[in-house]
Motif scaffolding. Sequence first.
Motif, PDB file in Angstrom:
ATOM      1  N   ALA A   1       0.834  -1.208   0.000  1.00 34.07           N
ATOM      2  CA  ALA A   1       0.000   0.000   0.000  1.00 34.07           C
ATOM      3  C   ALA A   1       0.866   1.254   0.000  1.00 34.07           C
ATOM      4  O   ALA A   1       2.058   1.187   0.271  1.00 34.07           O
ATOM      5  CB  ALA A   1      -0.900   0.011   1.225  1.00 34.07           C
ATOM      6  N   ASP A   2       0.247   2.389  -0.324  1.00 32.64           N
ATOM      7  CA  ASP A   2       0.975   3.658  -0.242  1.00 32.64           C
ATOM      8  C   ASP A   2       1.294   3.944   1.220  1.00 32.64           C
ATOM      9  O   ASP A   2       0.560   3.561   2.106  1.00 32.64           O
ATOM     10  CB  ASP A   2       0.121   4.806  -0.807  1.00 32.64           C
ATOM     11  N   HIS A   3       2.369   4.659   1.428  1.00 35.92           N
ATOM     12  CA  HIS A   3       2.794   4.949   2.800  1.00 35.92           C
ATOM     13  C   HIS A   3       1.749   5.793   3.524  1.00 35.92           C
ATOM     14  O   HIS A   3       1.328   6.829   3.051  1.00 35.92           O
ATOM     15  CB  HIS A   3       4.129   5.686   2.795  1.00 35.92           C
ATOM     16  N   VAL A   4       1.324   5.309   4.658  1.00 38.43           N
ATOM     17  CA  VAL A   4       0.467   6.122   5.521  1.00 38.43           C
ATOM     18  C   VAL A   4       1.108   6.171   6.899  1.00 38.43           C
ATOM     19  O   VAL A   4       1.381   5.124   7.488  1.00 38.43           O
ATOM     20  CB  VAL A   4      -0.980   5.579   5.641  1.00 38.43           C
ATOM     21  N   GLY A   5       1.365   7.323   7.375  1.00 36.79           N
ATOM     22  CA  GLY A   5       1.957   7.463   8.705  1.00 36.79           C
ATOM     23  C   GLY A   5       0.937   7.121   9.767  1.00 36.79           C
ATOM     24  O   GLY A   5      -0.259   7.314   9.582  1.00 36.79           O
ATOM     25  N   PHE A   6       1.384   6.563  10.858  1.00 38.05           N
ATOM     26  CA  PHE A   6       0.479   6.280  11.975  1.00 38.05           C
ATOM     27  C   PHE A   6       1.196   6.602  13.265  1.00 38.05           C
ATOM     28  O   PHE A   6       2.386   6.350  13.418  1.00 38.05           O
ATOM     29  CB  PHE A   6       0.064   4.800  11.980  1.00 38.05           C
ATOM     30  N   SER A   7       0.469   7.162  14.191  1.00 41.92           N
ATOM     31  CA  SER A   7       0.998   7.346  15.537  1.00 41.92           C
ATOM     32  C   SER A   7      -0.157   7.205  16.511  1.00 41.92           C
ATOM     33  O   SER A   7      -1.245   7.733  16.277  1.00 41.92           O
ATOM     34  CB  SER A   7       1.675   8.715  15.648  1.00 41.92           C
ATOM     35  N   CYS A   8       0.067   6.447  17.577  1.00 41.51           N
ATOM     36  CA  CYS A   8      -1.011   6.197  18.546  1.00 41.51           C
ATOM     37  C   CYS A   8      -1.674   7.495  18.980  1.00 41.51           C
ATOM     38  O   CYS A   8      -2.898   7.612  19.000  1.00 41.51           O
ATOM     39  CB  CYS A   8      -0.461   5.503  19.793  1.00 41.51           C
ATOM     40  N   SER A   9      -0.837   8.488  19.313  1.00 43.31           N
ATOM     41  CA  SER A   9      -1.391   9.671  19.979  1.00 43.31           C
ATOM     42  C   SER A   9      -2.155  10.587  19.033  1.00 43.31           C
ATOM     43  O   SER A   9      -2.996  11.354  19.474  1.00 43.31           O
ATOM     44  CB  SER A   9      -0.274  10.445  20.678  1.00 43.31           C
ATOM     45  N   THR A  10      -1.886  10.498  17.722  1.00 46.15           N
ATOM     46  CA  THR A  10      -2.545  11.456  16.824  1.00 46.15           C
ATOM     47  C   THR A  10      -3.425  10.811  15.756  1.00 46.15           C
ATOM     48  O   THR A  10      -3.994  11.512  14.929  1.00 46.15           O
ATOM     49  CB  THR A  10      -1.489  12.330  16.106  1.00 46.15           C
ATOM     50  N   SER A  11      -3.517   9.481  15.754  1.00 44.11           N
ATOM     51  CA  SER A  11      -4.250   8.846  14.648  1.00 44.11           C
ATOM     52  C   SER A  11      -5.664   8.395  15.016  1.00 44.11           C
ATOM     53  O   SER A  11      -6.189   7.452  14.433  1.00 44.11           O
ATOM     54  CB  SER A  11      -3.432   7.688  14.073  1.00 44.11           C
ATOM     55  N   GLY A  12      -6.248   9.033  16.028  1.00 42.34           N
ATOM     56  CA  GLY A  12      -7.689   8.871  16.211  1.00 42.34           C
ATOM     57  C   GLY A  12      -8.161   7.772  17.151  1.00 42.34           C
ATOM     58  O   GLY A  12      -9.358   7.546  17.278  1.00 42.34           O
ATOM     59  N   GLY A  13      -7.274   7.070  17.800  1.00 37.13           N
ATOM     60  CA  GLY A  13      -7.705   6.089  18.794  1.00 37.13           C
ATOM     61  C   GLY A  13      -8.305   4.840  18.170  1.00 37.13           C
ATOM     62  O   GLY A  13      -8.232   4.632  16.952  1.00 37.13           O
ATOM     63  N   ALA A  14      -8.925   4.022  19.014  1.00 36.18           N
ATOM     64  CA  ALA A  14      -9.373   2.690  18.589  1.00 36.18           C
ATOM     65  C   ALA A  14     -10.566   2.727  17.647  1.00 36.18           C
ATOM     66  O   ALA A  14     -10.917   1.724  17.033  1.00 36.18           O
ATOM     67  CB  ALA A  14      -9.691   1.839  19.807  1.00 36.18           C
ATOM     68  N   ALA A  15     -11.211   3.897  17.537  1.00 39.19           N
ATOM     69  CA  ALA A  15     -12.374   3.989  16.648  1.00 39.19           C
ATOM     70  C   ALA A  15     -11.954   4.202  15.208  1.00 39.19           C
ATOM     71  O   ALA A  15     -12.756   4.021  14.286  1.00 39.19           O
ATOM     72  CB  ALA A  15     -13.282   5.136  17.102  1.00 39.19           C
TER      73      ALA A  15
ATOM     74  N   GLN B   1      -6.392  10.941  26.595  1.00 39.29           N
ATOM     75  CA  GLN B   1      -5.303  10.824  25.631  1.00 39.29           C
ATOM     76  C   GLN B   1      -5.239   9.417  25.057  1.00 39.29           C
ATOM     77  O   GLN B   1      -5.723   8.479  25.681  1.00 39.29           O
ATOM     78  CB  GLN B   1      -3.971  11.051  26.339  1.00 39.29           C
ATOM     79  N   VAL B   2      -4.602   9.308  23.905  1.00 43.15           N
ATOM     80  CA  VAL B   2      -4.233   7.981  23.412  1.00 43.15           C
ATOM     81  C   VAL B   2      -2.716   7.872  23.582  1.00 43.15           C
ATOM     82  O   VAL B   2      -1.967   8.687  23.064  1.00 43.15           O
ATOM     83  CB  VAL B   2      -4.616   7.777  21.938  1.00 43.15           C
ATOM     84  N   TYR B   3      -2.292   6.869  24.344  1.00 40.31           N
ATOM     85  CA  TYR B   3      -0.869   6.666  24.594  1.00 40.31           C
ATOM     86  C   TYR B   3      -0.326   5.593  23.653  1.00 40.31           C
ATOM     87  O   TYR B   3      -1.075   4.738  23.182  1.00 40.31           O
ATOM     88  CB  TYR B   3      -0.648   6.134  26.012  1.00 40.31           C
ATOM     89  N   GLY B   4       0.985   5.567  23.485  1.00 35.94           N
ATOM     90  CA  GLY B   4       1.570   4.421  22.795  1.00 35.94           C
ATOM     91  C   GLY B   4       2.793   4.762  21.979  1.00 35.94           C
ATOM     92  O   GLY B   4       3.245   5.904  21.932  1.00 35.94           O
TER      93      GLY B   4
END
Length: 540
Positions: A385-399, A455-458
Motif C-alpha cells: 500500500a501507499d505509505h500512511v503514517g500512523f501514531s497512537c497519539s494522533t491517529s484517532g484512537g481505537a475507533a 489521551q491515546v498513549y503508545g
Amino acid sequence: NAMLSWQRTAYHFQPQKNWMNDPNGPLYHKGWYHLFYQYNPDSAIWGNITWGHAVSKDLIHWLYLPFAMVPDQWYDINGVWTGSATILPDGQIMMLYTGDTDDYVQVQNLAYPTNLSDPLLLDWVKYKGNPVLVPPPGIGVKDFRDPTTAWTGPQNGQWLLTIGSKIGKTGIALVYETSNFTSFKLLDEVLHAVPGTGMWECVDFYPVSTEKTNGLDTSYNGPGVKHVLKASLDDNKQDHYAIGTYDLTKNKWTPDNPELDCGIGLKLDYGKYYASKTFYDPKKQRRVLWGWIGETDSESADLQKGWASVQSIPRTVLYDKKTGTHLLQWPVEEIESLRAGDPIVKQVNLQPGSIELLHVDSAAELDIEASFEVDKVALQGIIEADHVGFSCSTSGGAASRGILGPFGVVVIADQTLSELTPVYFYISKGADGRAETHFCADQTRSSEAPGVAKQVYGSSVPVLDGEKHSMRLLVDHSIVESFAQGGRTVITSRIYPTKAVNGAARLFVFNNATGSSVTASVKIWSLESANIQSFPLQDL
Ligand code: FRU
C-alpha cells in the motif's frame, strides 16, 4: 461514594490515604523488601513530603510501617525528597536523599538505619554533618536533586554516583565521587547531557547483561555488560532511557544509538508513569523497577476521594537480546501468586469490525495474556500500500480503522460500550517500507467523569519474524499496566470509570481492522487482593 471507593486498587501498592509520589530507596534486607515513598501525611495533594515506609516478603503483599523520615531539620524542612540506597560490602546502608531547605535550596543529605540487625529497619538517623552536598557553582539551587545508588569506581574504596540537573535547557547527569558518603568531589565531565530536555529528575544508572537472563548488581561491570541511563524529564513528565556502554576508567557513558534524541529517546512507559527507580534484588538475582503512577483527574477529585497515586507492580528489567535496542520489562513473577485458580482459555476468530464479550467473574482484577495472529496476505497488502503514517497519539484512537488495525483487548467497559479502554495493536507501513507495529492504549472514552485527561498513549514496538503480536495486561480497577512483545513497549493507563464499575465492568476482545480477520488466543486469570495492611508491631 461507591464509585470512588471502587477505583481504589486491590493489588497495587498505595497508602491507606493521602498523596504519594516517587518510590525511594528500594532495597532488600534480611528477608524483607523495603519500599520508601514520597508521602504527604496531611492531604491528597503534594506537600509536607515525608518518607513513607513499607515492607514485603514477596514484592506484592505489603505491610505499612511507621514513617522512616519526616521533614524536621533546616536542611529538609520543606521536604524529605527523593533518594536512593547504597549497600556497602560490609552491609551498611547509605541512604542519600534530597532535602529542600528552609531557604528552598536543594541539598543532598545522608541517613542510615540505627540498627542493621533489625530486619524492618524501623529507625533512621540523619547524619549530623548534613547537608553533605550543596548545589555546585553554575547549577541552580532548585535544579539539583535525586541522588542515585552509588557504584564502585576504578580506585579502591571509591564510589561514584550521579545527580540530575540542567544547564539552560540541557538536561545533565552530574557525577560525584566519594569514599565515605559524607564528603564528595564533583567530576569534571557529566555522565551525559541532552540539549532541549530540561531538568532531569530521578536519574537511574545501572548495568544489564547482554548474555545472561539474571540482573546485575549496580557495581557490576565487565564484558557482556551494557549500561542503562534513565532520566525523568520534568518538562514532559515521562521516563526516558537509553542503552549504552560505560567506560569506568574514563567515567564515560556512550549511547548505542545517539541519533535517537541524543540517545535518550526511548520511554520506559508510554502512559502515566514517572520517577521510576530500580534496585538489585540479591535474593532472586534480578533488577527490579518501581514507578510512580500519578493521577490524570483534577486535584479536587483527588481530595474528594482522599488519595492520589499508586506504585506500579514491580517489574524485572532485562536487556532484550533479540532486538538489542530495547529493555524488557515484565511484572515480577510473584504477581502470579495472586492468580485465583486456573485461567479461562479462549481462542476467538475475529472478523473485521467485530467485538466479542469474554465472560469473567469480575473484570476489575485481571491478569490477561493475549496473542494475535494476523492474516499473511493482509500483511503483504500493507507493505504494497501507499505509505500512511500512523501514531497512537494522533491517529484517532481505537475507533479509527485501517487495513490491519486496531485489534486487541477492551478493558473496564460497560455492556453498552459507552465507557471503555481499548489496548491494541495497529500495523501500518513504516518509513522504511516495512510493516511497523504500534501498541496503543486509548483513554478517550475511559470515563464519562468531567475533568479527566483523555489521551491515546503508545509507541511503535518491534515485532520480529516468527513472533505473534502478544500483550500482557494487569487490570486493577482504575489502573491498567500493558506490556507488548514480552515488555519491549509498556503503557500504564490511569482510568476513572463511572459506569463500568462493580458488577458492570466487562472485558472484550476486538478487531476493528477493515482488511483482515485476526485470531486471538487469550488466557485470563482473576487476581486476588494483595490485602495491604499495617504491620502488627505489637506482635514483634
Ligand atoms: C519527582 C520529584 C523529584 C523530587 C520529588 C519531590 O517526581 O519532583 O525530583 O525529589 O519528586 O517530591
